[in-house]
Design an enzyme around this catalytic site. Sequence first.
Site, short mmCIF file in Angstrom:
data_model
loop_
_atom_site.label_atom_id
_atom_site.label_comp_id
_atom_site.label_asym_id
_atom_site.label_seq_id
_atom_site.Cartn_x
_atom_site.Cartn_y
_atom_site.Cartn_z
N ASP A 36 0.75 -1.11 0.11
CA ASP A 36 0.03 -0.08 0.01
C ASP A 36 0.87 1.10 0.04
O ASP A 36 2.14 1.02 0.21
CB ASP A 36 -0.90 -0.14 1.23
CG ASP A 36 -2.22 0.61 0.99
OD1 ASP A 36 -2.20 2.05 0.76
OD2 ASP A 36 -3.55 0.00 1.13
N ASP A 62 4.37 1.90 -4.55
CA ASP A 62 3.60 2.27 -5.63
C ASP A 62 3.65 1.18 -6.51
O ASP A 62 4.63 1.06 -7.28
CB ASP A 62 4.08 3.71 -6.08
CG ASP A 62 3.52 4.23 -7.21
OD1 ASP A 62 2.49 3.52 -7.64
OD2 ASP A 62 3.77 5.27 -7.52
N ASN A 89 -5.54 -5.44 -5.94
CA ASN A 89 -6.73 -4.80 -5.50
C ASN A 89 -6.46 -3.26 -5.69
O ASN A 89 -7.38 -2.55 -5.70
CB ASN A 89 -7.03 -5.29 -4.12
CG ASN A 89 -7.75 -4.40 -3.44
OD1 ASN A 89 -8.91 -4.30 -3.79
ND2 ASN A 89 -7.51 -3.45 -2.49
N TYR A 154 -11.61 5.53 -14.86
CA TYR A 154 -11.89 4.59 -13.86
C TYR A 154 -12.33 3.26 -14.71
O TYR A 154 -11.88 2.21 -14.49
CB TYR A 154 -12.61 4.81 -12.87
CG TYR A 154 -12.84 3.82 -11.77
CD1 TYR A 154 -11.97 3.50 -10.90
CD2 TYR A 154 -14.04 3.08 -11.71
CE1 TYR A 154 -11.93 2.62 -10.01
CE2 TYR A 154 -14.17 2.01 -10.84
CZ TYR A 154 -13.14 1.77 -9.95
OH TYR A 154 -13.30 0.82 -8.97
N LYS A 158 -10.67 -0.46 -15.53
CA LYS A 158 -11.10 -1.61 -15.01
C LYS A 158 -11.70 -2.63 -16.12
O LYS A 158 -11.58 -4.10 -15.84
CB LYS A 158 -12.22 -1.44 -13.91
CG LYS A 158 -11.78 -0.59 -12.75
CD LYS A 158 -10.70 -1.55 -11.97
CE LYS A 158 -10.50 -0.96 -10.58
NZ LYS A 158 -9.67 -1.55 -9.57
#
Length: 251
Positions: A36, A62, A89, A154, A158
């Site tokens: 993270d 990152d 994720n 976005y 995805k």
Amino acid sequence: MPFVDTTAIVTGGAAGLGLAIAEALAARGAKVAIFDIAADEIDTQVERLRSEGAKVEGYVVDVSDRGAVETAVAQVRADLGPVLMLINNAGVEQFGRFADITDEQWDHVMAVNLRGPFICTQVVLPDMLDAQWGRIVNISSSSAQGGQSRMAAYVSSKAGLIGFTKSLALEIGPKGITVNTIPPGMVVTPMLEKAIDEGRFTASLEHFASITPVRRAGRPEDIANAAIFLCQDESSYITGQIIPVNGGRRT
């Protein structure tokens, strides 16, 4: 390959869906590496999970930076062993009129949401190939299936992750490695709560729950349960699949 003492990386694992997946893996005895960018959150969650008996390490990474990923994965191998489960994720949101999206905004979303899984998968793949066993789960979005106004960058990232999943599954399936994607529906996470607080949705969370067949919003553990299912040895005949977890919406 059992969960016990198997090393898993969960990107974006310090909060929300990633944290729920990290918790579920750790509860089954996996050694979990949390990637993270939120250093304070990593420290807080790692300390808590360890106090509960989990084998977990945290790394500030990152995922869009190949050098950072390579360094972190090398440290994971030293700390926990070869990586045989990867949950991609980590992601960033985007909201705004399509005409207002800048090149920089578009590139940033693609870098984290799509290039990140590409880099992380490429870096850990040698461990899975050596073991002739591996599990890769990519967290996409139900918006990639139905579209979403004012989220073009976005949604595109995805949707790309779904195509990435299908292509990779065909290539590495003969090596004992499965690759699947979970597109979550409306799941209550810090990212969703922030979007609601900022007025990005014209309807309330209660309204979305009322038009969902199961009549509730999703919980992070709903996604974690699906990820656990896909990581089991018993799921070895499932690969290249889109496994929606959405309460019946956008099915």
